[in-house]
Design an enzyme around this catalytic site. Structure first.
Site, PDB file in Angstrom:
ATOM      1  N   GLY A 235      54.884  -0.790 -12.538  1.00 57.93           N
ATOM      2  CA  GLY A 235      55.435  -0.814 -11.185  1.00 57.93           C
ATOM      3  C   GLY A 235      56.915  -0.513 -11.225  1.00 57.93           C
ATOM      4  O   GLY A 235      57.406   0.129 -12.160  1.00 57.93           O
TER       5      GLY A 235
ATOM      6  N   GLU B  52      55.762  -1.052 -17.797  1.00 57.30           N
ATOM      7  CA  GLU B  52      55.815   0.398 -17.567  1.00 57.30           C
ATOM      8  C   GLU B  52      56.456   0.583 -16.199  1.00 57.30           C
ATOM      9  O   GLU B  52      55.809   0.357 -15.176  1.00 57.30           O
ATOM     10  CB  GLU B  52      54.399   0.994 -17.562  1.00 57.30           C
ATOM     11  CG  GLU B  52      53.686   0.933 -18.885  1.00 57.30           C
ATOM     12  CD  GLU B  52      54.213   1.933 -19.901  1.00 57.30           C
ATOM     13  OE1 GLU B  52      55.062   2.769 -19.547  1.00 57.30           O
ATOM     14  OE2 GLU B  52      53.783   1.852 -21.057  1.00 57.30           O
ATOM     15  N   LEU B  53      57.717   0.987 -16.188  1.00 54.95           N
ATOM     16  CA  LEU B  53      58.453   0.982 -14.916  1.00 54.95           C
ATOM     17  C   LEU B  53      58.752   2.403 -14.451  1.00 54.95           C
ATOM     18  O   LEU B  53      58.060   3.337 -14.827  1.00 54.95           O
ATOM     19  CB  LEU B  53      59.718   0.134 -15.080  1.00 54.95           C
ATOM     20  CG  LEU B  53      59.450  -1.266 -15.665  1.00 54.95           C
ATOM     21  CD1 LEU B  53      60.738  -2.042 -15.824  1.00 54.95           C
ATOM     22  CD2 LEU B  53      58.448  -2.046 -14.841  1.00 54.95           C
TER      23      LEU B  53
ATOM     24  N   GLU C 146      65.312   6.227  -8.480  1.00 58.34           N
ATOM     25  CA  GLU C 146      63.961   6.767  -8.307  1.00 58.34           C
ATOM     26  C   GLU C 146      63.612   6.842  -6.822  1.00 58.34           C
ATOM     27  O   GLU C 146      63.792   5.872  -6.093  1.00 58.34           O
ATOM     28  CB  GLU C 146      62.960   5.858  -9.021  1.00 58.34           C
ATOM     29  CG  GLU C 146      61.560   6.398  -8.980  1.00 58.34           C
ATOM     30  CD  GLU C 146      60.560   5.484  -9.669  1.00 58.34           C
ATOM     31  OE1 GLU C 146      60.635   4.264  -9.459  1.00 58.34           O
ATOM     32  OE2 GLU C 146      59.714   6.002 -10.410  1.00 58.34           O
TER      33      GLU C 146
ATOM     34  N   TRP D 131      50.101   1.535  -6.771  1.00 55.93           N
ATOM     35  CA  TRP D 131      49.131   2.256  -5.952  1.00 55.93           C
ATOM     36  C   TRP D 131      49.001   3.722  -6.311  1.00 55.93           C
ATOM     37  O   TRP D 131      48.118   4.401  -5.823  1.00 55.93           O
ATOM     38  CB  TRP D 131      49.514   2.146  -4.461  1.00 55.93           C
ATOM     39  CG  TRP D 131      50.974   2.336  -4.189  1.00 55.93           C
ATOM     40  CD1 TRP D 131      51.891   1.338  -4.029  1.00 55.93           C
ATOM     41  CD2 TRP D 131      51.710   3.563  -4.080  1.00 55.93           C
ATOM     42  NE1 TRP D 131      53.147   1.867  -3.827  1.00 55.93           N
ATOM     43  CE2 TRP D 131      53.071   3.231  -3.852  1.00 55.93           C
ATOM     44  CE3 TRP D 131      51.356   4.911  -4.152  1.00 55.93           C
ATOM     45  CZ2 TRP D 131      54.068   4.188  -3.696  1.00 55.93           C
ATOM     46  CZ3 TRP D 131      52.352   5.863  -4.003  1.00 55.93           C
ATOM     47  CH2 TRP D 131      53.680   5.506  -3.782  1.00 55.93           C
ATOM     48  N   ASN D 132      49.884   4.246  -7.162  1.00 53.32           N
ATOM     49  CA  ASN D 132      49.879   5.712  -7.287  1.00 53.32           C
ATOM     50  C   ASN D 132      48.743   6.250  -8.161  1.00 53.32           C
ATOM     51  O   ASN D 132      48.222   7.317  -7.878  1.00 53.32           O
ATOM     52  CB  ASN D 132      51.247   6.235  -7.744  1.00 53.32           C
ATOM     53  CG  ASN D 132      51.607   5.774  -9.132  1.00 53.32           C
ATOM     54  OD1 ASN D 132      51.371   4.627  -9.473  1.00 53.32           O
ATOM     55  ND2 ASN D 132      52.150   6.655  -9.926  1.00 53.32           N
TER      56      ASN D 132
HETATM   57  P1  NAD Z   1      55.884  -2.251  -7.095  1.00 59.09           P
HETATM   58  O1  NAD Z   1      56.741  -2.715  -8.220  1.00 59.09           O
HETATM   59  O2  NAD Z   1      56.347  -2.472  -5.708  1.00 59.09           O
HETATM   60  O3  NAD Z   1      54.447  -2.977  -7.182  1.00 59.09           O
HETATM   61  C1  NAD Z   1      53.683  -2.920  -8.366  1.00 59.09           C
HETATM   62  C2  NAD Z   1      52.710  -4.076  -8.360  1.00 59.09           C
HETATM   63  O4  NAD Z   1      53.431  -5.304  -8.442  1.00 59.09           O
HETATM   64  C3  NAD Z   1      51.858  -4.166  -7.090  1.00 59.09           C
HETATM   65  O5  NAD Z   1      50.546  -4.537  -7.458  1.00 59.09           O
HETATM   66  C4  NAD Z   1      52.538  -5.284  -6.318  1.00 59.09           C
HETATM   67  O6  NAD Z   1      51.685  -5.966  -5.436  1.00 59.09           O
HETATM   68  C5  NAD Z   1      52.967  -6.201  -7.444  1.00 59.09           C
HETATM   69  N1  NAD Z   1      54.040  -7.137  -7.109  1.00 59.09           N
HETATM   70  C6  NAD Z   1      54.955  -7.061  -6.105  1.00 59.09           C
HETATM   71  N2  NAD Z   1      55.807  -8.109  -6.171  1.00 59.09           N
HETATM   72  C7  NAD Z   1      55.421  -8.859  -7.236  1.00 59.09           C
HETATM   73  C8  NAD Z   1      55.914 -10.066  -7.845  1.00 59.09           C
HETATM   74  N3  NAD Z   1      56.973 -10.702  -7.365  1.00 59.09           N
HETATM   75  N4  NAD Z   1      55.285 -10.517  -8.946  1.00 59.09           N
HETATM   76  C9  NAD Z   1      54.231  -9.869  -9.477  1.00 59.09           C
HETATM   77  N5  NAD Z   1      53.720  -8.738  -8.944  1.00 59.09           N
HETATM   78  C10 NAD Z   1      54.299  -8.244  -7.840  1.00 59.09           C
HETATM   79  O7  NAD Z   1      55.564  -0.729  -7.385  1.00 59.09           O
HETATM   80  P2  NAD Z   1      54.758   0.289  -6.482  1.00 59.09           P
HETATM   81  O8  NAD Z   1      55.592   0.645  -5.310  1.00 59.09           O
HETATM   82  O9  NAD Z   1      53.373  -0.226  -6.257  1.00 59.09           O
HETATM   83  O10 NAD Z   1      54.624   1.549  -7.486  1.00 59.09           O
HETATM   84  C11 NAD Z   1      55.637   2.466  -7.675  1.00 59.09           C
HETATM   85  C12 NAD Z   1      56.438   2.125  -8.917  1.00 59.09           C
HETATM   86  O11 NAD Z   1      55.590   2.084 -10.063  1.00 59.09           O
HETATM   87  C13 NAD Z   1      57.459   3.203  -9.217  1.00 59.09           C
HETATM   88  O12 NAD Z   1      58.668   2.617  -9.619  1.00 59.09           O
HETATM   89  C14 NAD Z   1      56.826   3.973 -10.375  1.00 59.09           C
HETATM   90  O13 NAD Z   1      57.718   4.687 -11.179  1.00 59.09           O
HETATM   91  C15 NAD Z   1      56.157   2.868 -11.109  1.00 59.09           C
HETATM   92  N6  NAD Z   1      55.120   3.416 -12.009  1.00 59.09           N
HETATM   93  C16 NAD Z   1      55.350   3.416 -13.361  1.00 59.09           C
HETATM   94  C17 NAD Z   1      54.409   3.973 -14.222  1.00 59.09           C
HETATM   95  C18 NAD Z   1      54.608   3.992 -15.723  1.00 59.09           C
HETATM   96  O14 NAD Z   1      53.628   4.145 -16.442  1.00 59.09           O
HETATM   97  N7  NAD Z   1      55.817   3.856 -16.234  1.00 59.09           N
HETATM   98  C19 NAD Z   1      53.242   4.536 -13.700  1.00 59.09           C
HETATM   99  C20 NAD Z   1      53.063   4.528 -12.329  1.00 59.09           C
HETATM  100  C21 NAD Z   1      54.008   3.965 -11.490  1.00 59.09           C
END
Ligand code: NAD
Length: 502
Positions: free
Chosen positions: A241, A263-264, A395, A164-165
């Site tokens: 995510g 990309e985590l 994080e 979402w960010n």
């Molecule tokens: P999240 O991992 O909770 O969710 C990310 C996505 O995964 C969402 O669309 C969510 O609905 C989906 N999801 C949730 N459970 C799932 C499953 N079991 N299987 C498949 N998809 C599933 O992350 P968030 O809270 O939305 O975002 C924040 C995280 O994203 C932070 O850790 C941040 O560092 C990371 N992030 C990384 C980058 C990068 O480029 N490295 C960029 C932006 C954000």
């Protein structure tokens, strides 16, 4: 596709209702379920979207598969580039509108989302420039009777899962290179920010891309993402995510041998040496952690500062942090917006409380904003932090900076490299030798020297360790979406011994 509900008493628009884009249709979820997305600044629901399930995923993957086999699959790189440039023009026209929608959905400053929206066409145009240059090579053959050459063929249907960010940017980082490669996409945006992927779908349709190239499924259950990752028709999963979900995604994709790019998260260090320009470092450290309220993967959440300049730097950081203007994300004067959702506020609060319990001190912030309340958390600087404390290791994804001190260059590198993550790092020094020496030793996919948090379509971006694998952006990003085929052609036609190789 979108319908605005109107309050009959005031005539004002209330909740906008969206449908999903699958193939050439705008659809509700197969079982008719919907959910609402909330504006983090007002706390009000402002859009309603389909709450899709496995049946919708199946339909979307079928549409994406059909597009690979149809018109899109037979496009040349030149055709794909034309489509991409047309879409870029439309996104350029609508950049302002898209940034307002993004800020409304995720609460990020309009200052930041407008820059991100303006960059979308740049990503498309950069990768359009590669689409018609995706050439194989002729490989010199040991046996002169043979012509051997390679082709870079699209992997097929890609599933993108984004957080979402920065929903639109992170989607475009995947969409532009995979279009150049000739793939098709099913995207599942975050349940917190489903709107802008649907808005992008409208513009993809307007640009005339063949149906099924871009499909969107919106939903609020983790099962939806898992169903998409596990669908046998998906050949690659491009995920951005958190590490915990990334591990599940890698496992789900491995179960049917789909490829992944991950990309985590990050716990990036800003390393400040005593010879640094402290004014520049103050700006860079503040921007690195408090821009986007710390809700960015490359947030410079650890300040690793030399003991000789620690007090001076912290004093200046606290003074600047205390004057950061919190406010409405849509107001260009605001410098920090709210956190994106209540769960995020709870996470941030919990981290800070536990750090204090473990012996850390709060130099500033550490509370929600007294005047604004809601999801506004004050810019927070935490001192007396040891490298192995939770606040220095995990994080947070919020506006919280942990201060760690070093005395030698070796110490600085050891502390900076002391987490599981490997995404970003900043080095602040005026010594050019040290700058390169330290940059080489930091375990991070992206290192900025006397700068921070810069990205561009032509520069590879990604991490290692718990920050994931694979690279987005840069020439090689297209290769993440292709398979290399080797073709051997016998030019002579001599009969060979059938039981001997070559
Ligand atoms: P999240 O991992 O909770 O969710 C990310 C996505 O995964 C969402 O669309 C969510 O609905 C989906 N999801 C949730 N459970 C799932 C499953 N079991 N299987 C498949 N998809 C599933 O992350 P968030 O809270 O939305 O975002 C924040 C995280 O994203 C932070 O850790 C941040 O560092 C990371 N992030 C990384 C980058 C990068 O480029 N490295 C960029 C932006 C954000």
């Amino acid at each position: 596709m979108t319908a605005t509900q109107v309050d009959p008493t005031t005539g004002e628009a209330t909740v906008q209702s969206y449908q999903m884009r699958i193939g050439d249709q705008w659809l509700d979820a197969a079982d008719g379920r919907r959910f609402e997305t909330v504006n983090p600044f007002t706390g009000q629901a402002w859009a309603s979207v389909p709450d899709a399930g496995a049946a919708d995923v199946d339909l979307a993957v079928q549409a994406a598969t059909a597009a690979m086999a149809g018109e899109w699959g037979s496009c040349t790189g030149f055709d794909r580039a034309r489509h991409m440039r047309r879409l870029a023009d439309i996104l350029e026209r609508d950049a302002e509108q898209l940034s307002v929608l993004e800020s409304t959905d995720n609460g990020k400053l309009i200052r930041e989302t407008s820059g991100q929206a303006k960059a979308l066409p740049e990503w498309l145009r950069y990768f359009a420039g590669i689409a018609d240059k995706l050439q194989g090579e002729v490989i010199p053959a040991q046996n002169p009777d043979f012509l051997i050459y390679t082709r870079h063929e699209p992997v097929g249907v890609v599933a993108a899962i984004v957080p979402w960010n920065s929903p639109l940017s992170l989607l475009m980082w995947k969409f532009a290179p995979l279009l150049a490669a000739g793939c098709t996409l099913v995207v599942k945006p975050s349940e917190y920010t489903p709107v802008t992927a649907l808005e992008l779908a409208k513009r993809v349709e307007e640009a005339g891309l063949p149906a099924g190239v871009f499909n969107v499924v919106t939903g609020q259950s983790a099962e939806l993402g898992a169903a998409l990752v596990g669908h046998p028709g998906v050949r690659q999963v491009a995920f951005t995510g958190s590490p915990n979900v990334g591990i599940k995604v890698a496992q789900g994709a491995a179960a049917h041998l789909a490829r992944t790019t991950l990309e985590l998260g990050g716990k990036s260090a800003q390393v400040v040496f005593p010879d640094a320009d402290l004014d520049a470092a103050v700006n860079g450290v503040i921007a690195g952690i408090f821009a986007a309220s710390g809700q960015t993967c490359v947030a410079g959440s650890r300040l690793v500062v030399h003991e000789d300049v620690r007090d001076a730097l912290v004093e200046r950081l606290v003074a600047r942090a205390d004057t950061i203007m919190l406010g409405d994300p849509l107001d260009v004067a605001s410098e920090m917006g709210p956190l994106a959702n209540p769960a995020q506020l709870k996470t941030v609060t919990g981290f800070v409380e536990r750090a204090v319990h473990d012996g850390a001190s709060i130099a500033c912030g550490g509370t929600t904003d007294a005047a604004l309340g809601g999801l506004f958390y004050r810019p927070t600087i935490v001192t007396d932090v040891r490298w192995d404390m939770e606040i220095a290791q995990d994080e947070i994804f919020g506006p919280v900076l942990s201060v760690l001190t070093f005395s030698t260059e070796e110490d600085a590198i050891r502390i900076a490299n002391s987490t599981r993550f490997g995404l970003g790092a900043g080095v602040w020094t005026n010594d050019v030798r040290r700058a390169h020496r330290v940059a080489h030793q930091l375990r991070a996919g992206n290192v900025w020297v006397n700068a921070y948090r810069m990205v561009a379509p032509n520069v590879p971006f990604g991490g290692s360790g718990y920050s994931g694998w694979g690279r987005e952006s840069g020439v090689d990003a297209v290769r993440e979406y292709t398979d290399t085929k080797a073709i051997w052609v016998d030019m002579i036609g001599n009969t060979r011994d059938p039981f001997k190789l070559n």
